[in-house]
Design a protein around this motif. Structure first.
Motif, PDB file in Angstrom:
ATOM      1  N   ALA A   3       0.834  -1.212   0.000  1.00 46.17           N
ATOM      2  CA  ALA A   3       0.000   0.000   0.000  1.00 46.17           C
ATOM      3  C   ALA A   3       0.865   1.257   0.000  1.00 46.17           C
ATOM      4  N   LYS A   4       0.552   2.164  -0.903  1.00 42.52           N
ATOM      5  CA  LYS A   4       1.234   3.459  -0.938  1.00 42.52           C
ATOM      6  C   LYS A   4       0.470   4.510  -0.142  1.00 42.52           C
ATOM      7  N   SER A   5      -0.841   4.322  -0.022  1.00 47.65           N
ATOM      8  CA  SER A   5      -1.657   5.258   0.752  1.00 47.65           C
ATOM      9  C   SER A   5      -2.701   4.472   1.522  1.00 47.65           C
ATOM     10  N   ILE A   6      -2.855   4.787   2.798  1.00 47.99           N
ATOM     11  CA  ILE A   6      -3.801   4.062   3.633  1.00 47.99           C
ATOM     12  C   ILE A   6      -4.616   5.046   4.464  1.00 47.99           C
ATOM     13  N   SER A   7      -5.794   4.596   4.860  1.00 50.41           N
ATOM     14  CA  SER A   7      -6.634   5.347   5.780  1.00 50.41           C
ATOM     15  C   SER A   7      -6.672   4.588   7.102  1.00 50.41           C
ATOM     16  N   VAL A   8      -6.459   5.303   8.202  1.00 50.75           N
ATOM     17  CA  VAL A   8      -6.441   4.689   9.532  1.00 50.75           C
ATOM     18  C   VAL A   8      -7.421   5.428  10.431  1.00 50.75           C
ATOM     19  N   TYR A   9      -8.377   4.698  11.033  1.00 52.97           N
ATOM     20  CA  TYR A   9      -9.231   5.364  12.012  1.00 52.97           C
ATOM     21  C   TYR A   9      -8.404   5.621  13.262  1.00 52.97           C
ATOM     22  N   LEU A  10      -8.655   6.732  13.931  1.00 49.39           N
ATOM     23  CA  LEU A  10      -7.955   7.062  15.160  1.00 49.39           C
ATOM     24  C   LEU A  10      -8.815   6.614  16.329  1.00 49.39           C
ATOM     25  N   SER A  11      -8.266   5.746  17.146  1.00 47.48           N
ATOM     26  CA  SER A  11      -9.057   4.994  18.120  1.00 47.48           C
ATOM     27  C   SER A  11      -9.486   5.815  19.329  1.00 47.48           C
ATOM     28  N   MET A  12     -10.611   5.373  19.903  1.00 49.65           N
ATOM     29  CA  MET A  12     -11.081   5.925  21.169  1.00 49.65           C
ATOM     30  C   MET A  12     -10.183   5.406  22.290  1.00 49.65           C
ATOM     31  N   PRO A  13     -10.174   6.084  23.449  1.00 49.79           N
ATOM     32  CA  PRO A  13      -9.303   5.652  24.546  1.00 49.79           C
ATOM     33  C   PRO A  13      -9.645   4.261  25.077  1.00 49.79           C
ATOM     34  N   LYS A  14     -10.926   3.859  24.981  1.00 52.49           N
ATOM     35  CA  LYS A  14     -11.339   2.568  25.519  1.00 52.49           C
ATOM     36  C   LYS A  14     -12.160   1.813  24.476  1.00 52.49           C
ATOM     37  N   ALA A  15     -12.192   0.497  24.648  1.00 47.51           N
ATOM     38  CA  ALA A  15     -13.056  -0.396  23.873  1.00 47.51           C
ATOM     39  C   ALA A  15     -12.759  -0.407  22.376  1.00 47.51           C
ATOM     40  N   GLU A  16     -11.553  -0.010  21.992  1.00 47.08           N
ATOM     41  CA  GLU A  16     -11.096  -0.148  20.607  1.00 47.08           C
ATOM     42  C   GLU A  16      -9.611  -0.461  20.632  1.00 47.08           C
ATOM     43  N   LEU A  17      -9.166  -1.281  19.686  1.00 42.95           N
ATOM     44  CA  LEU A  17      -7.735  -1.523  19.566  1.00 42.95           C
ATOM     45  C   LEU A  17      -7.054  -0.223  19.163  1.00 42.95           C
ATOM     46  N   THR A  18      -6.001   0.129  19.867  1.00 39.10           N
ATOM     47  CA  THR A  18      -5.316   1.386  19.593  1.00 39.10           C
ATOM     48  C   THR A  18      -4.634   1.358  18.229  1.00 39.10           C
ATOM     49  N   THR A  19      -4.735   2.456  17.494  1.00 39.61           N
ATOM     50  CA  THR A  19      -4.187   2.507  16.138  1.00 39.61           C
ATOM     51  C   THR A  19      -3.034   3.503  15.997  1.00 39.61           C
ATOM     52  N   GLY A  20      -2.679   4.196  17.080  1.00 42.73           N
ATOM     53  CA  GLY A  20      -1.596   5.165  17.005  1.00 42.73           C
ATOM     54  C   GLY A  20      -0.301   4.575  16.451  1.00 42.73           C
ATOM     55  N   PRO A  21       0.141   3.410  16.960  1.00 41.17           N
ATOM     56  CA  PRO A  21       1.374   2.819  16.433  1.00 41.17           C
ATOM     57  C   PRO A  21       1.290   2.478  14.940  1.00 41.17           C
ATOM     58  N   ILE A  22       0.098   2.160  14.452  1.00 39.90           N
ATOM     59  CA  ILE A  22      -0.066   1.865  13.019  1.00 39.90           C
ATOM     60  C   ILE A  22       0.173   3.134  12.207  1.00 39.90           C
ATOM     61  N   VAL A  23      -0.370   4.253  12.690  1.00 39.03           N
ATOM     62  CA  VAL A  23      -0.145   5.538  12.016  1.00 39.03           C
ATOM     63  C   VAL A  23       1.352   5.817  11.914  1.00 39.03           C
ATOM     64  N   LEU A  24       2.065   5.639  13.031  1.00 41.24           N
ATOM     65  CA  LEU A  24       3.494   5.947  13.054  1.00 41.24           C
ATOM     66  C   LEU A  24       4.289   4.988  12.176  1.00 41.24           C
ATOM     67  N   ASP A  25       3.905   3.717  12.182  1.00 42.76           N
ATOM     68  CA  ASP A  25       4.597   2.734  11.334  1.00 42.76           C
ATOM     69  C   ASP A  25       4.425   3.079   9.858  1.00 42.76           C
ATOM     70  N   ALA A  26       3.191   3.417   9.476  1.00 44.80           N
ATOM     71  CA  ALA A  26       2.927   3.737   8.070  1.00 44.80           C
ATOM     72  C   ALA A  26       3.695   4.982   7.640  1.00 44.80           C
ATOM     73  N   LEU A  27       3.739   6.002   8.505  1.00 40.77           N
ATOM     74  CA  LEU A  27       4.490   7.209   8.181  1.00 40.77           C
ATOM     75  C   LEU A  27       5.979   6.904   8.040  1.00 40.77           C
TER      76      LEU A  27
END
Length: 256
Positions: free
Chosen positions: A51-75
């Motif tokens: 993937a050259k371009s991706i969309s990542v939802y930014l997670s809520m503090p609770k009850a969702e798998l955190t996606t912050g590290p995915i954002v940083l990895d993709a960048l």
């Protein structure tokens, strides 16, 4: 249609009740350790690698798998990263929701870390910053959606990470009830127009789930033709994905 809305509402209520009964320790474990495992599962997908371009939802503090590290990895990998931006439609028609979702590009790690939290505790681009951001590939505006065309390959989305309240093993997804992702994907598909061959290909859709959000074998999320099905579902180290264009045909990489 009324029966479908009722079925979705009932399932959302059931999932809210189920998640409210999950211990804080279990939620924290899944949102930390198992989130790391889910991230590695995602990183192993060839669709993520390419993937050259991706969309990542930014997670809520609770009850969702955190996606912050995915954002940083993709960048870090040099991918273009887009995140949701919800706003009122410019000129809503009778069949257009009043509130819709676009995707806007993050410029850098520093840009991501400076995002402010909204009322749900979700990092969100400010309204003042939107004019300086690249809008979602293929959906540059809320007006005249059917005539928009991506102008170059870099303006396309290759992969979309999608949140949800519930998921099933036939790639059904139950959102939070606003229809943001389904309507966004509808707009995106229309924006592709009559481009040749692979240029009309939709992004690879991946759901991220807590264990409790995956329905038991044999149970399905109530859906209609406007609901987009996933291409892959990840819950920790468990991956289920399609190996065929036929709905329901799947390959289970690890037993859920």
């Amino acid at each position: 249609m009324a029966n479908l809305r009722t079925a979705k509402k009932d399932l959302r209520c059931l999932l809210k009740q189920t998640l409210s009964q999950v211990s804080e320790q279990s939620i924290q474990r899944q949102c930390s350790y198992e989130a790391l495992v889910a991230q590695e599962t995602l990183y192993s997908l060839p669709e993520y690698h390419s993937a050259k371009s991706i969309s990542v939802y930014l997670s809520m503090p609770k009850a969702e798998l955190t996606t912050g590290p995915i954002v940083l990895d993709a960048l870090q990998r040099g991918k273009e990263v887009y995140v949701p931006y919800i706003h009122r439609a410019d000129e809503p028609a009778s069949d257009t929701p009043l509130s819709i979702m676009d995707m806007v590009q993050l410029h850098s790690r520093n840009d991501y870390e400076k995002l402010e939290l909204d009322s749900w505790g979700i990092p969100t681009p400010s309204e003042a910053s939107i004019a300086g951001r690249k809008r979602c590939p293929g959906v540059q505006s809320t007006e005249h959606v059917g005539t928009e065309k991506p102008k170059e390959r870099g303006e396309r989305l290759d992969l979309v990470l999608m949140p949800g309240m519930a998921f099933d093993r036939r790639f059904g997804r139950l959102g939070h009830g606003r229809g943001y992702y389904d309507y966004f994907l509808f707009r995106y598909q229309r924006s592709l127009g009559k481009l040749p061959g692979a240029e009309t290909q939709m992004p690879f859709l991946v759901g991220l789930a807590l264990d409790e959000q995956v329905l038991p074998e044999g149970e399905v999320v109530p859906t209609d033709p406007s609901d987009w099905r996933l291409d892959a579902l990840i819950a920790g180290d468990k991956l289920i994905r399609r190996y065929s264009s036929q709905i329901g045909e799947s390959k289970l990489e690890d037993v859920m």
